[in-house]
Scaffold this motif. Structure first.
Motif, PDB file in Angstrom:
ATOM      1  N   GLN A 149      41.928  57.899  39.391  1.00 30.06           N
ATOM      2  CA  GLN A 149      41.334  59.120  40.046  1.00 30.06           C
ATOM      3  C   GLN A 149      40.513  59.611  40.298  1.00 30.06           C
ATOM      4  N   ALA A 150      40.609  60.750  39.068  1.00 34.56           N
ATOM      5  CA  ALA A 150      39.466  61.325  38.908  1.00 34.56           C
ATOM      6  C   ALA A 150      38.456  60.566  37.724  1.00 34.56           C
ATOM      7  N   LEU A 151      38.249  59.542  37.588  1.00 35.19           N
ATOM      8  CA  LEU A 151      37.275  59.305  36.958  1.00 35.19           C
ATOM      9  C   LEU A 151      36.264  57.902  37.970  1.00 35.19           C
ATOM     10  N   ALA A 152      37.199  57.279  39.382  1.00 33.17           N
ATOM     11  CA  ALA A 152      37.093  57.112  40.460  1.00 33.17           C
ATOM     12  C   ALA A 152      35.661  58.158  40.733  1.00 33.17           C
ATOM     13  N   GLU A 153      36.411  59.098  40.871  1.00 35.09           N
ATOM     14  CA  GLU A 153      35.240  60.282  41.320  1.00 35.09           C
ATOM     15  C   GLU A 153      34.158  60.318  40.476  1.00 35.09           C
ATOM     16  N   ARG A 154      34.254  60.563  39.356  1.00 33.22           N
ATOM     17  CA  ARG A 154      33.269  60.991  38.139  1.00 33.22           C
ATOM     18  C   ARG A 154      31.790  58.866  38.690  1.00 33.22           C
ATOM     19  N   LEU A 155      32.514  58.490  38.262  1.00 39.47           N
ATOM     20  CA  LEU A 155      31.962  57.757  38.487  1.00 39.47           C
ATOM     21  C   LEU A 155      31.101  57.242  40.758  1.00 39.47           C
ATOM     22  N   CYS A 156      31.895  57.601  40.711  1.00 37.97           N
ATOM     23  CA  CYS A 156      31.330  57.458  42.221  1.00 37.97           C
ATOM     24  C   CYS A 156      32.146  56.052  43.038  1.00 37.97           C
ATOM     25  N   ILE A 157      33.096  56.344  42.715  1.00 37.85           N
ATOM     26  CA  ILE A 157      33.392  54.841  42.999  1.00 37.85           C
ATOM     27  C   ILE A 157      34.386  54.823  43.971  1.00 37.85           C
ATOM     28  N   ASP A 158      34.905  53.419  44.518  1.00 37.77           N
ATOM     29  CA  ASP A 158      35.437  53.902  45.463  1.00 37.77           C
ATOM     30  C   ASP A 158      36.711  52.534  44.897  1.00 37.77           C
ATOM     31  N   ARG A 159      38.227  53.689  44.739  1.00 35.19           N
ATOM     32  CA  ARG A 159      38.376  52.559  44.015  1.00 35.19           C
ATOM     33  C   ARG A 159      39.467  51.480  44.906  1.00 35.19           C
ATOM     34  N   ASP A 160      40.324  51.691  45.313  1.00 34.52           N
ATOM     35  CA  ASP A 160      40.357  50.883  46.837  1.00 34.52           C
ATOM     36  C   ASP A 160      39.820  49.596  46.932  1.00 34.52           C
ATOM     37  N   ARG A 161      38.526  49.866  47.086  1.00 34.90           N
ATOM     38  CA  ARG A 161      37.105  48.810  47.448  1.00 34.90           C
ATOM     39  C   ARG A 161      36.872  47.657  46.727  1.00 34.90           C
ATOM     40  N   PHE A 162      36.963  48.922  45.347  1.00 36.14           N
ATOM     41  CA  PHE A 162      36.417  48.625  44.241  1.00 36.14           C
ATOM     42  C   PHE A 162      37.527  47.406  43.805  1.00 36.14           C
ATOM     43  N   LEU A 163      39.331  47.340  43.777  1.00 38.74           N
ATOM     44  CA  LEU A 163      40.322  46.901  43.315  1.00 38.74           C
ATOM     45  C   LEU A 163      40.726  45.054  44.174  1.00 38.74           C
ATOM     46  N   GLN A 164      39.759  45.886  45.298  1.00 41.71           N
ATOM     47  CA  GLN A 164      40.021  45.169  46.737  1.00 41.71           C
ATOM     48  C   GLN A 164      38.879  43.735  46.142  1.00 41.71           C
ATOM     49  N   SER A 165      38.071  44.043  45.712  1.00 47.46           N
ATOM     50  CA  SER A 165      36.751  43.640  45.319  1.00 47.46           C
ATOM     51  C   SER A 165      36.894  42.193  44.049  1.00 47.46           C
ATOM     52  N   ARG A 166      38.012  42.587  43.743  1.00 45.81           N
ATOM     53  CA  ARG A 166      38.302  42.092  42.268  1.00 45.81           C
ATOM     54  C   ARG A 166      39.581  40.672  42.554  1.00 45.81           C
ATOM     55  N   VAL A 167      39.587  40.522  43.403  1.00 47.57           N
ATOM     56  CA  VAL A 167      40.526  39.746  44.122  1.00 47.57           C
ATOM     57  C   VAL A 167      40.081  37.954  44.025  1.00 47.57           C
ATOM     58  N   ALA A 168      38.797  38.085  43.885  1.00 45.69           N
ATOM     59  CA  ALA A 168      37.568  37.170  43.663  1.00 45.69           C
ATOM     60  C   ALA A 168      37.386  37.258  42.315  1.00 45.69           C
ATOM     61  N   THR A 169      37.970  37.775  41.510  1.00 49.04           N
ATOM     62  CA  THR A 169      37.363  38.071  39.584  1.00 49.04           C
ATOM     63  C   THR A 169      38.392  36.878  39.428  1.00 49.04           C
ATOM     64  N   PRO A 170      37.913  35.680  38.221  1.00 52.98           N
ATOM     65  CA  PRO A 170      38.455  35.013  37.847  1.00 52.98           C
ATOM     66  C   PRO A 170      40.528  35.434  37.185  1.00 52.98           C
ATOM     67  N   VAL A 171      41.295  34.988  37.817  1.00 54.27           N
ATOM     68  CA  VAL A 171      42.191  35.539  36.725  1.00 54.27           C
ATOM     69  C   VAL A 171      42.490  34.381  35.085  1.00 54.27           C
ATOM     70  N   PRO A 172      43.570  34.338  34.369  1.00 57.22           N
ATOM     71  CA  PRO A 172      43.765  33.394  33.308  1.00 57.22           C
ATOM     72  C   PRO A 172      44.380  32.171  33.933  1.00 57.22           C
ATOM     73  N   GLU A 173      44.276  30.713  34.091  1.00 62.61           N
ATOM     74  CA  GLU A 173      44.791  29.853  33.939  1.00 62.61           C
ATOM     75  C   GLU A 173      46.073  29.715  33.500  1.00 62.61           C
ATOM     76  N   PHE A 174      45.265  29.626  32.083  1.00 65.78           N
ATOM     77  CA  PHE A 174      46.161  29.488  30.700  1.00 65.78           C
ATOM     78  C   PHE A 174      46.220  30.856  29.917  1.00 65.78           C
ATOM     79  N   ARG A 175      47.118  31.110  29.180  1.00 65.54           N
ATOM     80  CA  ARG A 175      47.671  32.279  27.549  1.00 65.54           C
ATOM     81  C   ARG A 175      47.379  31.242  27.101  1.00 65.54           C
ATOM     82  N   LEU A 176      47.777  32.017  25.470  1.00 61.73           N
ATOM     83  CA  LEU A 176      48.154  31.945  23.930  1.00 61.73           C
ATOM     84  C   LEU A 176      48.827  32.961  24.170  1.00 61.73           C
ATOM     85  N   ARG A 177      50.353  32.532  23.062  1.00 56.70           N
ATOM     86  CA  ARG A 177      51.255  32.920  23.013  1.00 56.70           C
ATOM     87  C   ARG A 177      51.646  33.183  21.249  1.00 56.70           C
TER      88      ARG A 177
END
Length: 354
Positions: free
Chosen positions: A102-130
């Motif tokens: 919350q403090a970081l979002a305020e300092r960066l002037c970012i609406d955190r909820d809107r920012f997280l919603q916008s990341r829905v379209a961000t590529p998610v991992p299809e594979f991982r190596l363990r």
């Protein structure tokens, strides 16, 4: 000449080195960086395992410099190490993370909820190596995200750091190309073994086993909507407390990591091997054996250790000198906690780790 408290005097106009760029390879930006930039994570990341692994990666990068000869630089390095530790503690504590975000979002002037919603379209991992077998870092994983190349090697700056003399500084690299993940040796003389085949290039698929210098990496498909799910139990991940103890699930040998450590015998580069079920390994003197014990009394492919039902089992592979458990030669034998496995001149302690 008077002493200057062992600190370097800088002339006016002389550029002061940026320790974050110098020791962590961070790009230019605000100093000190916020915790997500410090750990090289996406803003407001909430994956606890990724946060823990990112903190470990940054510690590996900077730790070799903690005894820097310049006092001022050494103090800055210690400050950064403390910042990394604090970042990990804050971002893995839900209440503290929420307050910090919350403090970081305020300092960066970012609406955190809107920012997280916008990341829905961000590529998610299809594979991982363990890492499913090896002398260290067993359970550690790395996500394969489209557009983010991955380097594997002994160098601490690699995305997946695997220490050991059988691992090259930059052993192999992976990138997304033509709708698939391609893996290739960085140098032709650096071997890769995938599903038992010697290769220099490979297109990764779900379930592939990649052997790199005494480590086995297992490629896992990440189920959509089930981030964190894999064929290997989540409680086996590095730094994650076992959930079976909390659930009072009966002990099953093959349900826990197997640890093999050399109790006595000649010196070898790799004296320990840990294995996660349901993985199996081959022990021998050949470089193609996952656990290499170089000695004339050890066959190239001497024996294998594998999970069978709810047990760990050792099976001799036709070696001339034989495989022994507690002094008795065996062709196939169920292993018990604290058994002594003998292969050539090596006495190897067996243990099951909860």
């Amino acid at each position: 000449m008077s002493k200057q408290n062992n600190k370097t005097r800088r002339r006016p106009g002389m550029e002061v080195p940026d320790p974050y760029a110098e020791f962590l390879d961070l790009p230019k930006g605000a100093r000190p960086p916020h915790y997500y930039d410090l750990l090289e994570l996406e803003l407001f990341s909430s994956d606890v395992e990724r946060i823990v692994l990112a903190a470990r990666r940054q510690f590996r990068k900077i730790k070799p410099y903690e005894d820097h000869p310049d006092v001022a630089r050494r103090e800055r390095i210690q400050d950064i190490m403390n910042q990394i530790a604090t970042a990990r503690a804050v971002l893995t504590d839900p209440a503290r993370k929420e307050e910090y975000d919350q403090a970081l979002a305020e300092r960066l002037c970012i609406d955190r909820d809107r920012f997280l919603q916008s990341r829905v379209a961000t590529p998610v991992p299809e594979f991982r190596l363990r890492v499913t077998a090896g002398p260290s870092f067993v359970g550690q994983r790395i996500d394969l995200v489209e557009g983010v190349p991955v380097r594997v090697g002994r160098d601490v700056h690699c995305d997946l750091h695997l220490p050991g003399i059988r691992v090259a500084e930059h052993h192999c690299a992976m990138h997304f190309e033509g709708g698939a993940w391609r893996m290739a040796s960085v140098q032709e003389e650096v071997p890769l073994v995938v599903n038992g085949q010697l290769v220099t290039e490979w297109t990764l698929a779900d379930g592939d086993a990649v052997d790199i210098g005494g480590y086995r990496l297992r490629c896992e498909r990440v189920a959509v909507g089930k981030r964190g799910h894999s064929a290997f139990p989540a409680f086996l991940s590095v730094g994650v407390e076992t959930r079976l103890e909390k659930q009072n699930v009966p002990f099953s040998a093959a349900g826990f990591p197997l640890s093999l450590s050399i109790h006595s015998g000649p010196s070898v580069p790799q004296g320990l091997m840990s294995v996660l079920p349901p993985e199996e390994i081959v022990i021998g003197s050949a470089w193609t054996a996952l656990w290499q014990l170089p000695h004339s009394q050890v066959a190239g492919q001497h024996c294998r250790v594998l999970p069978v039902d709810d047990t760990w089992t050792v099976e001799d592979l036709g070696s001339e000198t034989g495989t022994f458990v507690n002094g008795t030669q065996v062709s196939r034998r169920v292993l018990a906690h604290r058994d002594m496995l003998t292969i050539g001149p090596f006495d190897i302690q067996v243990s099951f780790r909860k």
